[in-house]
Design a protein around this motif. Structure first.
Motif, PDB file in Angstrom:
ATOM      1  N   GLY A 173       0.797  -1.215   0.000  1.00  0.00           N
ATOM      2  CA  GLY A 173       0.000   0.000   0.000  1.00  0.00           C
ATOM      3  C   GLY A 173       0.829   1.264   0.000  1.00  0.00           C
ATOM      4  O   GLY A 173       0.307   2.343   0.289  1.00  0.00           O
ATOM      5  N   THR A 174       2.114   1.141  -0.327  1.00  0.00           N
ATOM      6  CA  THR A 174       3.021   2.289  -0.307  1.00  0.00           C
ATOM      7  C   THR A 174       3.716   2.435  -1.647  1.00  0.00           C
ATOM      8  O   THR A 174       4.206   1.458  -2.212  1.00  0.00           O
ATOM      9  N   THR A 175       3.783   3.657  -2.151  1.00  0.00           N
ATOM     10  CA  THR A 175       4.527   3.920  -3.372  1.00  0.00           C
ATOM     11  C   THR A 175       6.021   3.744  -3.111  1.00  0.00           C
ATOM     12  O   THR A 175       6.541   4.176  -2.085  1.00  0.00           O
ATOM     13  N   CYS A 176       6.703   3.094  -4.028  1.00  0.00           N
ATOM     14  CA  CYS A 176       8.127   2.846  -3.859  1.00  0.00           C
ATOM     15  C   CYS A 176       8.803   2.859  -5.229  1.00  0.00           C
ATOM     16  O   CYS A 176       8.151   3.053  -6.252  1.00  0.00           O
ATOM     17  N   LYS A 177      10.099   2.657  -5.242  1.00  0.00           N
ATOM     18  CA  LYS A 177      10.829   2.614  -6.505  1.00  0.00           C
ATOM     19  C   LYS A 177      11.435   1.229  -6.682  1.00  0.00           C
ATOM     20  O   LYS A 177      11.845   0.579  -5.720  1.00  0.00           O
ATOM     21  N   VAL A 178      11.478   0.784  -7.939  1.00  0.00           N
ATOM     22  CA  VAL A 178      11.999  -0.538  -8.247  1.00  0.00           C
ATOM     23  C   VAL A 178      13.105  -0.391  -9.288  1.00  0.00           C
ATOM     24  O   VAL A 178      12.996   0.415 -10.216  1.00  0.00           O
ATOM     25  N   ASP A 179      14.158  -1.153  -9.104  1.00  0.00           N
ATOM     26  CA  ASP A 179      15.298  -1.119 -10.021  1.00  0.00           C
ATOM     27  C   ASP A 179      15.117  -2.226 -11.057  1.00  0.00           C
ATOM     28  O   ASP A 179      15.218  -3.413 -10.740  1.00  0.00           O
ATOM     29  N   LEU A 180      14.864  -1.824 -12.300  1.00  0.00           N
ATOM     30  CA  LEU A 180      14.708  -2.779 -13.396  1.00  0.00           C
ATOM     31  C   LEU A 180      15.854  -2.643 -14.397  1.00  0.00           C
ATOM     32  O   LEU A 180      15.719  -3.009 -15.564  1.00  0.00           O
ATOM     33  N   TYR A 213      12.336   2.931 -11.386  1.00  0.00           N
ATOM     34  CA  TYR A 213      11.012   3.355 -11.819  1.00  0.00           C
ATOM     35  C   TYR A 213      10.132   3.573 -10.588  1.00  0.00           C
ATOM     36  O   TYR A 213      10.225   2.824  -9.608  1.00  0.00           O
ATOM     37  N   ARG A 214       9.318   4.590 -10.668  1.00  0.00           N
ATOM     38  CA  ARG A 214       8.341   4.857  -9.611  1.00  0.00           C
ATOM     39  C   ARG A 214       7.181   3.889  -9.768  1.00  0.00           C
ATOM     40  O   ARG A 214       6.583   3.795 -10.836  1.00  0.00           O
ATOM     41  N   LEU A 215       6.865   3.184  -8.698  1.00  0.00           N
ATOM     42  CA  LEU A 215       5.817   2.166  -8.749  1.00  0.00           C
ATOM     43  C   LEU A 215       4.778   2.481  -7.676  1.00  0.00           C
ATOM     44  O   LEU A 215       4.981   2.189  -6.500  1.00  0.00           O
ATOM     45  N   PRO A 216       3.662   3.113  -8.060  1.00  0.00           N
ATOM     46  CA  PRO A 216       2.639   3.455  -7.067  1.00  0.00           C
ATOM     47  C   PRO A 216       2.075   2.207  -6.385  1.00  0.00           C
ATOM     48  O   PRO A 216       2.202   1.082  -6.884  1.00  0.00           O
ATOM     49  N   ALA A 217       1.449   2.427  -5.257  1.00  0.00           N
ATOM     50  CA  ALA A 217       0.861   1.321  -4.499  1.00  0.00           C
ATOM     51  C   ALA A 217      -0.175   0.581  -5.341  1.00  0.00           C
ATOM     52  O   ALA A 217      -0.960   1.191  -6.066  1.00  0.00           O
ATOM     53  N   ASN A 218      -0.123  -0.740  -5.261  1.00  0.00           N
ATOM     54  CA  ASN A 218      -1.089  -1.604  -5.945  1.00  0.00           C
ATOM     55  C   ASN A 218      -1.177  -1.304  -7.444  1.00  0.00           C
ATOM     56  O   ASN A 218      -2.266  -1.236  -8.022  1.00  0.00           O
ATOM     57  N   SER A 219      -0.026  -1.115  -8.057  1.00  0.00           N
ATOM     58  CA  SER A 219       0.016  -0.876  -9.496  1.00  0.00           C
ATOM     59  C   SER A 219       1.170  -1.685 -10.085  1.00  0.00           C
ATOM     60  O   SER A 219       1.893  -2.377  -9.366  1.00  0.00           O
ATOM     61  N   GLU A 220       1.350  -1.593 -11.390  1.00  0.00           N
ATOM     62  CA  GLU A 220       2.380  -2.379 -12.053  1.00  0.00           C
ATOM     63  C   GLU A 220       3.007  -1.583 -13.193  1.00  0.00           C
ATOM     64  O   GLU A 220       2.438  -0.590 -13.665  1.00  0.00           O
ATOM     65  N   THR A 221       4.173  -2.023 -13.601  1.00  0.00           N
ATOM     66  CA  THR A 221       4.847  -1.439 -14.754  1.00  0.00           C
ATOM     67  C   THR A 221       5.382  -2.573 -15.609  1.00  0.00           C
ATOM     68  O   THR A 221       5.744  -3.637 -15.090  1.00  0.00           O
ATOM     69  N   THR A 222       5.408  -2.372 -16.913  1.00  0.00           N
ATOM     70  CA  THR A 222       5.871  -3.401 -17.848  1.00  0.00           C
ATOM     71  C   THR A 222       7.023  -2.849 -18.672  1.00  0.00           C
ATOM     72  O   THR A 222       6.911  -1.777 -19.268  1.00  0.00           O
ATOM     73  N   GLN A 223       8.114  -3.584 -18.699  1.00  0.00           N
ATOM     74  CA  GLN A 223       9.277  -3.234 -19.511  1.00  0.00           C
ATOM     75  C   GLN A 223       9.395  -4.268 -20.638  1.00  0.00           C
ATOM     76  O   GLN A 223       9.361  -5.477 -20.386  1.00  0.00           O
ATOM     77  N   SER A 224       9.512  -3.794 -21.859  1.00  0.00           N
ATOM     78  CA  SER A 224       9.514  -4.677 -23.025  1.00  0.00           C
ATOM     79  C   SER A 224      10.892  -4.748 -23.667  1.00  0.00           C
ATOM     80  O   SER A 224      11.682  -3.807 -23.594  1.00  0.00           O
ATOM     81  N   LEU A 225      11.153  -5.866 -24.308  1.00  0.00           N
ATOM     82  CA  LEU A 225      12.427  -6.103 -24.976  1.00  0.00           C
ATOM     83  C   LEU A 225      12.191  -6.870 -26.269  1.00  0.00           C
ATOM     84  O   LEU A 225      11.445  -7.853 -26.287  1.00  0.00           O
ATOM     85  N   GLU A 226      12.809  -6.426 -27.322  1.00  0.00           N
ATOM     86  CA  GLU A 226      12.755  -7.133 -28.593  1.00  0.00           C
ATOM     87  C   GLU A 226      14.155  -7.649 -28.911  1.00  0.00           C
ATOM     88  O   GLU A 226      15.090  -6.873 -29.117  1.00  0.00           O
ATOM     89  N   TRP A 227      14.316  -8.949 -28.915  1.00  0.00           N
ATOM     90  CA  TRP A 227      15.626  -9.569 -29.117  1.00  0.00           C
ATOM     91  C   TRP A 227      15.884  -9.733 -30.614  1.00  0.00           C
ATOM     92  O   TRP A 227      15.064 -10.284 -31.351  1.00  0.00           O
ATOM     93  N   ASP A 228      17.068  -9.321 -31.042  1.00  0.00           N
ATOM     94  CA  ASP A 228      17.415  -9.407 -32.474  1.00  0.00           C
ATOM     95  C   ASP A 228      18.065 -10.747 -32.848  1.00  0.00           C
ATOM     96  O   ASP A 228      18.603 -10.880 -33.950  1.00  0.00           O
ATOM     97  N   ARG A 229      18.031 -11.703 -31.922  1.00  0.00           N
ATOM     98  CA  ARG A 229      18.561 -13.060 -32.122  1.00  0.00           C
ATOM     99  C   ARG A 229      20.091 -13.096 -32.136  1.00  0.00           C
ATOM    100  O   ARG A 229      20.671 -14.150 -32.411  1.00  0.00           O
ATOM    101  N   LYS A 230      20.725 -12.011 -31.840  1.00  0.00           N
ATOM    102  CA  LYS A 230      22.186 -11.997 -31.794  1.00  0.00           C
ATOM    103  C   LYS A 230      22.674 -12.492 -30.442  1.00  0.00           C
ATOM    104  O   LYS A 230      21.952 -12.439 -29.445  1.00  0.00           O
ATOM    105  N   PHE A 231      23.916 -12.944 -30.395  1.00  0.00           N
ATOM    106  CA  PHE A 231      24.514 -13.436 -29.157  1.00  0.00           C
ATOM    107  C   PHE A 231      25.182 -12.284 -28.401  1.00  0.00           C
ATOM    108  O   PHE A 231      25.523 -11.245 -28.987  1.00  0.00           O
ATOM    109  N   SER A 232      25.383 -12.502 -27.124  1.00  0.00           N
ATOM    110  CA  SER A 232      26.104 -11.527 -26.313  1.00  0.00           C
ATOM    111  C   SER A 232      27.124 -12.268 -25.450  1.00  0.00           C
ATOM    112  O   SER A 232      26.977 -13.459 -25.162  1.00  0.00           O
ATOM    113  N   SER A 233      28.147 -11.540 -25.044  1.00  0.00           N
ATOM    114  CA  SER A 233      29.189 -12.109 -24.183  1.00  0.00           C
ATOM    115  C   SER A 233      29.821 -10.972 -23.399  1.00  0.00           C
ATOM    116  O   SER A 233      30.197  -9.945 -23.980  1.00  0.00           O
TER     117      SER A 233
END
Length: 271
Positions: A173-180, A213-233
């Protein structure tokens, strides 16, 4: 005097002795009463011309206790609720996922910005809902968060790029911040048949490793990613591994300290 010792009269002497005992008792009682009255009334001393005595003393002053050590309300203010509608600033291969709100803004490729951003306080551009790391908002406790990762499709054609979504929900029930950011909410993709990790958001992020990101009480946030099929290292930031993902099933995991691992999977179809 003999009549005192031996009562004379028509009645038996025992009756006269009883009468004398009663009279003596009454006299003694009256004497005691007189002595008590004199001692209780005369033993008091006057004060300022008023009758006084050893009555109750005036109440002593009360010393106030020590003041409280903190404010009565300890919860940080949350402000008004806002739903993000754009993407966050991210990196190249391995960068932070792009933010999308209820309005459904664009999607970032491998963590690149997925929507329009707006600057705040003269700082760098940031998507709606993104806040500075030193924001006074409290960091969301793991017990206050629920999250999940999902693929928008179960199967992708050879020319399609998989689209992934990380949803973080504040159940408190408290607004907080989330590290994404890519160093905190680490999203990895593993080829199921070989068990080999082919891509990770923590590998060579071009932007900040921590994105709040600021995340209000009883709410949600969505972060999207589109992968280009390449590899990483992580050891090949300047020259990422050559090639691209082949047809197979791929497992997606998101890990963060104190949080349960979130998983999903998708299939890259053959030509």
């Amino acid at each position: 005097m003999g009549s005192l010792r031996n009562p004379v009269g028509p009645l038996p002497s025992s009756i006269y002795w009883r009468r004398r005992a009663v009279l003596a008792s009454v006299a003694a009682l009256l004497a005691l009463l007189a002595v008590w009255t004199v001692s209780s009334g005369g033993g008091r001393t006057s004060q300022n011309g008023k009758g006084g005595g050893s009555g109750p003393h005036p109440a002593t002053s009360i010393t106030p206790g020590a003041p409280g050590s903190g404010p009565a309300i300890g919860t940080a203010p949350g402000g008004r609720d806002e739903a993000g509608a754009g993407g966050a600033t991210g990196g190249d291969h391995g960068g932070a996922a792009a933010g999308t709100g209820a309005g459904g803004a664009g999607t970032g490729k491998n963590g690149e910005p997925g929507g329009s951003g707006s600057g705040a306080g003269g700082g760098s551009a940031a998507g709606p809902g993104q806040i500075p790391a030193d924001s006074p908002l409290p960091t969301c406790a793991p017990s206050a968060l629920q999250w999940e990762v999902k693929s928008t499709k179960n199967e992708y054609e050879p020319n399609e790029r998989p689209r992934l979504e990380l949803l973080a929900r504040n159940v408190s029930g408290t607004t907080c911040k989330v590290d994404l950011g890519p160093k905190q909410a680490i999203l990895s993709i593993t080829q199921a048949s070989t068990g080999k990790a082919v891509w990770s958001s923590a590998d060579c992020p071009a932007g900040a490793g921590n994105v709040f990101y600021r995340l209000p009480a009883n709410s949600e946030t969505t972060q999207s990613l589109e992968w280009d099929r390449k590899f990483s290292s992580a050891s090949q930031c300047q020259a990422p591994p050559a090639g691209s993902a082949v047809a197979d099933t791929y497992v997606v995991e998101v890990k963060s300290p104190g949080m349960p691992v979130a998983r999903t999977s998708f299939v890259l179809k053959q030509d």
